[in-house]
Design a protein around this motif. Structure first.
Motif, PDB file in Angstrom:
ATOM      1  N   PRO A   1       0.813  -1.225   0.000  1.00 11.90           N
ATOM      2  CA  PRO A   1       0.000   0.000   0.000  1.00 11.90           C
ATOM      3  C   PRO A   1       0.844   1.272   0.000  1.00 11.90           C
ATOM      4  N   ALA A   2       2.051   1.215   0.589  1.00  9.50           N
ATOM      5  CA  ALA A   2       2.905   2.408   0.621  1.00  9.50           C
ATOM      6  C   ALA A   2       3.332   2.843  -0.782  1.00  9.50           C
TER       7      ALA A   2
ATOM      8  N   GLN B   1      -2.024  10.461  -7.238  1.00  8.24           N
ATOM      9  CA  GLN B   1      -1.908  10.034  -8.631  1.00  8.24           C
ATOM     10  C   GLN B   1      -3.126   9.213  -9.047  1.00  8.24           C
ATOM     11  N   VAL B   2      -3.516   8.262  -8.209  1.00  3.07           N
ATOM     12  CA  VAL B   2      -4.667   7.407  -8.516  1.00  3.07           C
ATOM     13  C   VAL B   2      -5.951   8.245  -8.598  1.00  3.07           C
ATOM     14  N   ALA B   3      -6.070   9.229  -7.703  1.00  5.09           N
ATOM     15  CA  ALA B   3      -7.253  10.095  -7.723  1.00  5.09           C
ATOM     16  C   ALA B   3      -7.328  10.933  -8.989  1.00  5.09           C
ATOM     17  N   GLY B   4      -6.198  11.089  -9.660  1.00 10.85           N
ATOM     18  CA  GLY B   4      -6.149  11.867 -10.891  1.00 10.85           C
ATOM     19  C   GLY B   4      -6.498  11.091 -12.144  1.00 10.85           C
ATOM     20  N   ALA B   5      -7.024   9.867 -11.979  1.00  4.82           N
ATOM     21  CA  ALA B   5      -7.340   9.020 -13.134  1.00  4.82           C
ATOM     22  C   ALA B   5      -8.842   8.915 -13.372  1.00  4.82           C
TER      23      ALA B   5
ATOM     24  N   GLU C   1       0.757  -8.457  -0.169  1.00  9.56           N
ATOM     25  CA  GLU C   1       0.041  -7.254   0.262  1.00  9.56           C
ATOM     26  C   GLU C   1      -0.740  -6.600  -0.885  1.00  9.56           C
ATOM     27  N   SER C   2      -0.927  -7.363  -1.946  1.00 11.01           N
ATOM     28  CA  SER C   2      -1.567  -6.802  -3.135  1.00 11.01           C
ATOM     29  C   SER C   2      -3.014  -6.405  -2.891  1.00 11.01           C
ATOM     30  N   HIS C   3      -3.737  -7.227  -2.124  1.00 12.90           N
ATOM     31  CA  HIS C   3      -5.155  -6.947  -1.915  1.00 12.90           C
ATOM     32  C   HIS C   3      -5.317  -5.618  -1.176  1.00 12.90           C
TER      33      HIS C   3
ATOM     34  N   LYS D   1      -6.536   0.258  -1.328  1.00 14.07           N
ATOM     35  CA  LYS D   1      -6.153   1.658  -1.166  1.00 14.07           C
ATOM     36  C   LYS D   1      -6.362   2.415  -2.479  1.00 14.07           C
ATOM     37  N   ALA D   2      -5.968   1.805  -3.595  1.00 13.51           N
ATOM     38  CA  ALA D   2      -6.120   2.452  -4.902  1.00 13.51           C
ATOM     39  C   ALA D   2      -7.592   2.628  -5.260  1.00 13.51           C
TER      40      ALA D   2
END
Length: 331
Positions: free
Chosen positions: A142-143, A149-153, A167-169, A174-175
């Motif tokens: 998650p870090a 950046q994600v919010a800008g998509a 830790e992918s899930h 988070k994304a």
């Protein structure tokens, strides 16, 4: 308000090592044809020593899709982990050279493991058998997710293969949270039927709760819904997800949304290497959706892009895809 990015992708950052091999090579090295198998570093080194002449190209499923969108002129960024080593530098350079933003901090030189690589063995029929050493990309956390950046998509694009990371899930959650909070939408590719089998419950939960667009091929969607009836699987997916885009090899693709079902024919071509066909279908489809085209046209763009990719070695476009779209009357 225009967002900075059309699509931000999150996936396994890998360098593809592409080589030709015959069926006997697969048999003698216990490689199952046509799927992705996870291997360790020792196996990766051994296979690399056994294959013939190879071509090294930055790869990874979502990275191929993001590079394809960038090639078409879309505004893109990518999130995926490499190490501060030679292959990591190759990966970063190749992706940025396509026009995509790539800012994920590399793992330090003293980190155990190396930049991931996928040894792709292409048989004479064009089928690819993938042997993947994830290396440091397995440890995307998650870090590593930059929420701004994600919010800008407009869309985020999540690679199913990433479900194999410990830790992918949490990173995906988070994304997804950052994207949705900013009015963005979520697309997911199932990546591989065996990946689906390993993580079916997690996939189903994400699909029901968060996914707005699903990419899959026939084998993946059948695995997802545990049925042998292709049209039943499509119908069940369409009941859960706003937009379903499912490829079916030489039979083209099926696009389902809002009670509509479009079948888009494949573009006939000589298959040299099937690597990246689904990745570039997704690239062109997402490009079409984010540039005002209807879903059927976006599907046709996807089939044109897929036909270009399978006509040569590697999963990055060699021809001008925009010119091919014009040739097919799509733009």
């Amino acid at each position: 308000m225009t967002k900075p990015y059309h699509v931000v992708g999150i996936g396994n950052a890998l360098v593809d090592v592409l080589a030709h091999a015959d069926e006997s090579f697969l048999d003698s090295h216990s490689i199952e044809k046509g799927i992705m198998q996870l291997i360790d570093m020792e196996r990766a080194v051994h296979l690399y020593g056994q294959i013939g002449p190879a071509q090294e190209i930055s790869g990874g499923s979502a990275a191929n899709t993001i590079a394809g969108i960038a090639h078409l002129g879309g505004r893109t960024a990518y999130v995926g982990k490499v190490k501060d080593d030679q292959l990591g530098a190759i990966f970063a350079h190749d992706l940025r050279a396509q026009g995509a933003d790539y800012d994920t901090p590399p793992a330090p030189k003293d980190t155990d493991g190396e930049t991931g690589r996928c040894i792709v063995l292409v048989t004479p029929d064009g089928e690819r058998s993938m042997n993947t050493y994830l290396g440091v990309t397995e440890h995307l956390t998650p870090a590593d997710i930059d929420e701004r950046q994600v919010a800008g998509a407009e869309w985020i694009y999540l690679e199913g293969y990433r479900f194999d990371g410990p830790e992918s899930h949490e990173a995906f959650a988070k994304a997804i949270g950052a994207a949705k909070a900013a009015g963005g939408r979520v697309s997911l590719t199932l990546s591989d039927p065996f990946c689906v089998e390993r993580h079916r419950d997690a996939f189903r939960k994400m699909i029901r709760e968060d996914v707005d667009m699903l990419f899959a091929n026939r084998a993946e969607i059948l695995s997802m819904y545990e049925t042998d009836d292709f049209h039943e699987a499509l119908s069940r997916a369409a009941a859960e997800i706003d937009i379903v885009a499912c490829t079916d090899s030489e039979n083209g693709a099926h696009i389902l949304s809002g009670g509509n079902h479009w079948h888009v024919p494949a573009v006939p071509t000589q298959i040299v290497d099937a690597t990246g066909a689904g990745d570039l279908f997704a690239a062109a489809f997402l490009y079409g959706v984010t540039h005002g085209h209807d879903l059927e046209t976006a599907g046709r763009m996807g089939c044109v892009a897929a036909s270009e990719i399978i006509s040569h070695i590697g999963a990055r476009a060699e021809a001008d895809l925009t010119a091919l779209f014009k040739d097919h009357g799509l733009v």
